[in-house]
Design a protein around this motif. Structure first.
Motif, PDB file in Angstrom:
ATOM      1  N   ASN A   1      23.927  37.521   5.274  1.00 37.44           N
ATOM      2  CA  ASN A   1      23.939  38.579   6.277  1.00 37.44           C
ATOM      3  C   ASN A   1      22.684  38.555   7.136  1.00 37.44           C
ATOM      4  O   ASN A   1      22.746  38.717   8.355  1.00 37.44           O
ATOM      5  CB  ASN A   1      24.077  39.955   5.619  1.00 37.44           C
ATOM      6  CG  ASN A   1      25.449  40.185   5.039  1.00 37.44           C
ATOM      7  OD1 ASN A   1      26.409  39.471   5.338  1.00 37.44           O
ATOM      8  ND2 ASN A   1      25.556  41.176   4.164  1.00 37.44           N
ATOM      9  N   ARG A   2      21.539  38.365   6.512  1.00 35.55           N
ATOM     10  CA  ARG A   2      20.284  38.326   7.260  1.00 35.55           C
ATOM     11  C   ARG A   2      20.202  37.110   8.179  1.00 35.55           C
ATOM     12  O   ARG A   2      19.714  37.203   9.301  1.00 35.55           O
ATOM     13  CB  ARG A   2      19.107  38.357   6.295  1.00 35.55           C
ATOM     14  CG  ARG A   2      19.007  39.684   5.563  1.00 35.55           C
ATOM     15  CD  ARG A   2      17.929  39.676   4.534  1.00 35.55           C
ATOM     16  NE  ARG A   2      17.941  40.930   3.787  1.00 35.55           N
ATOM     17  CZ  ARG A   2      17.051  41.241   2.874  1.00 35.55           C
ATOM     18  NH1 ARG A   2      16.053  40.403   2.596  1.00 35.55           N
ATOM     19  NH2 ARG A   2      17.125  42.384   2.224  1.00 35.55           N
TER      20      ARG A   2
ATOM     21  N   TYR B   1      11.167  33.604  12.082  1.00 34.13           N
ATOM     22  CA  TYR B   1      11.901  34.802  11.710  1.00 34.13           C
ATOM     23  C   TYR B   1      11.825  34.997  10.195  1.00 34.13           C
ATOM     24  O   TYR B   1      12.330  34.176   9.440  1.00 34.13           O
ATOM     25  CB  TYR B   1      13.371  34.686  12.117  1.00 34.13           C
ATOM     26  CG  TYR B   1      13.527  34.422  13.581  1.00 34.13           C
ATOM     27  CD1 TYR B   1      13.508  35.480  14.489  1.00 34.13           C
ATOM     28  CD2 TYR B   1      13.656  33.125  14.072  1.00 34.13           C
ATOM     29  CE1 TYR B   1      13.632  35.236  15.852  1.00 34.13           C
ATOM     30  CE2 TYR B   1      13.777  32.889  15.424  1.00 34.13           C
ATOM     31  CZ  TYR B   1      13.760  33.941  16.308  1.00 34.13           C
ATOM     32  OH  TYR B   1      13.875  33.702  17.656  1.00 34.13           O
TER      33      TYR B   1
ATOM     34  N   VAL C   1      13.159  36.188   6.841  1.00 36.77           N
ATOM     35  CA  VAL C   1      14.530  36.444   6.411  1.00 36.77           C
ATOM     36  C   VAL C   1      14.560  37.281   5.143  1.00 36.77           C
ATOM     37  O   VAL C   1      15.313  38.237   5.033  1.00 36.77           O
ATOM     38  CB  VAL C   1      15.298  35.121   6.200  1.00 36.77           C
ATOM     39  CG1 VAL C   1      16.694  35.368   5.657  1.00 36.77           C
ATOM     40  CG2 VAL C   1      15.348  34.323   7.493  1.00 36.77           C
ATOM     41  N   ALA C   2      13.738  36.920   4.152  1.00 33.64           N
ATOM     42  CA  ALA C   2      13.784  37.641   2.878  1.00 33.64           C
ATOM     43  C   ALA C   2      12.463  37.492   2.132  1.00 33.64           C
ATOM     44  O   ALA C   2      11.801  36.464   2.217  1.00 33.64           O
ATOM     45  CB  ALA C   2      14.919  37.100   2.019  1.00 33.64           C
TER      46      ALA C   2
ATOM     47  N   GLN D   1      23.308  38.971   0.776  1.00 32.01           N
ATOM     48  CA  GLN D   1      22.226  39.529   1.583  1.00 32.01           C
ATOM     49  C   GLN D   1      21.578  38.433   2.426  1.00 32.01           C
ATOM     50  O   GLN D   1      21.272  38.647   3.601  1.00 32.01           O
ATOM     51  CB  GLN D   1      21.162  40.175   0.698  1.00 32.01           C
ATOM     52  CG  GLN D   1      21.589  41.470   0.064  1.00 32.01           C
ATOM     53  CD  GLN D   1      20.551  41.958  -0.927  1.00 32.01           C
ATOM     54  OE1 GLN D   1      20.092  41.213  -1.790  1.00 32.01           O
ATOM     55  NE2 GLN D   1      20.176  43.227  -0.800  1.00 32.01           N
ATOM     56  N   LEU D   2      21.376  37.286   1.823  1.00 29.76           N
ATOM     57  CA  LEU D   2      20.768  36.168   2.544  1.00 29.76           C
ATOM     58  C   LEU D   2      21.649  35.734   3.712  1.00 29.76           C
ATOM     59  O   LEU D   2      21.165  35.573   4.838  1.00 29.76           O
ATOM     60  CB  LEU D   2      20.522  35.001   1.591  1.00 29.76           C
ATOM     61  CG  LEU D   2      19.810  33.789   2.156  1.00 29.76           C
ATOM     62  CD1 LEU D   2      18.451  34.167   2.727  1.00 29.76           C
ATOM     63  CD2 LEU D   2      19.663  32.729   1.079  1.00 29.76           C
TER      64      LEU D   2
ATOM     65  N   MET E   1      22.158  37.611  11.338  1.00 28.52           N
ATOM     66  CA  MET E   1      21.597  38.589  12.261  1.00 28.52           C
ATOM     67  C   MET E   1      20.521  38.003  13.176  1.00 28.52           C
ATOM     68  O   MET E   1      20.120  38.626  14.151  1.00 28.52           O
ATOM     69  CB  MET E   1      21.017  39.767  11.489  1.00 28.52           C
ATOM     70  CG  MET E   1      22.084  40.605  10.809  1.00 28.52           C
ATOM     71  SD  MET E   1      21.403  41.939   9.806  1.00 28.52           S
ATOM     72  CE  MET E   1      20.481  42.848  11.019  1.00 28.52           C
ATOM     73  N   ILE E   2      20.092  36.785  12.886  1.00 28.68           N
ATOM     74  CA  ILE E   2      19.027  36.180  13.690  1.00 28.68           C
ATOM     75  C   ILE E   2      19.582  35.801  15.062  1.00 28.68           C
ATOM     76  O   ILE E   2      20.577  35.095  15.180  1.00 28.68           O
ATOM     77  CB  ILE E   2      18.440  34.935  13.006  1.00 28.68           C
ATOM     78  CG1 ILE E   2      17.739  35.347  11.711  1.00 28.68           C
ATOM     79  CG2 ILE E   2      17.487  34.191  13.938  1.00 28.68           C
ATOM     80  CD1 ILE E   2      17.267  34.180  10.872  1.00 28.68           C
TER      81      ILE E   2
ATOM     82  N   VAL F   1      16.918  38.155  -3.471  1.00 26.55           N
ATOM     83  CA  VAL F   1      18.031  38.767  -2.745  1.00 26.55           C
ATOM     84  C   VAL F   1      19.307  38.052  -3.150  1.00 26.55           C
ATOM     85  O   VAL F   1      19.280  36.898  -3.579  1.00 26.55           O
ATOM     86  CB  VAL F   1      17.853  38.696  -1.204  1.00 26.55           C
ATOM     87  CG1 VAL F   1      16.643  39.488  -0.764  1.00 26.55           C
ATOM     88  CG2 VAL F   1      17.766  37.275  -0.721  1.00 26.55           C
TER      89      VAL F   1
END
Length: 68
Positions: free
Chosen positions: A61-62, A47, A49-50, A58-59, A65-66, A54
């Protein structure tokens, strides 16, 4: 487990001895540095991520979301 990979052979203070890029950047289609990926050890799903800089929020949050 963090596996740092360097495109230019250099490290950073937290990871001074990264692995050399052996084609992983091309395989994973890295579009910017730094790039962060999460890999599920069991399923081998990868996945992104960034890419680039960031914020910590943001990190987080991402990562939240996985879904695997």
């Amino acid at each position: 487990k963090v596996v740092p990979v360097s495109l230019d052979g250099g490290g950073i203070p937290d990871y001074p001895h990264p692995q050399a890029d052996d084609g992983a950047a091309e395989y994973w289609q890295v579009v910017g540095v730094p790039s962060i990926y999460v890999v599920n050890h069991d399923t081998r799903n990868v996945y992104p991520v960034a890419y680039g800089m960031v914020s910590m929020q943001q990190l987080v949050n991402r990562l939240l979301m996985i879904k695997d």
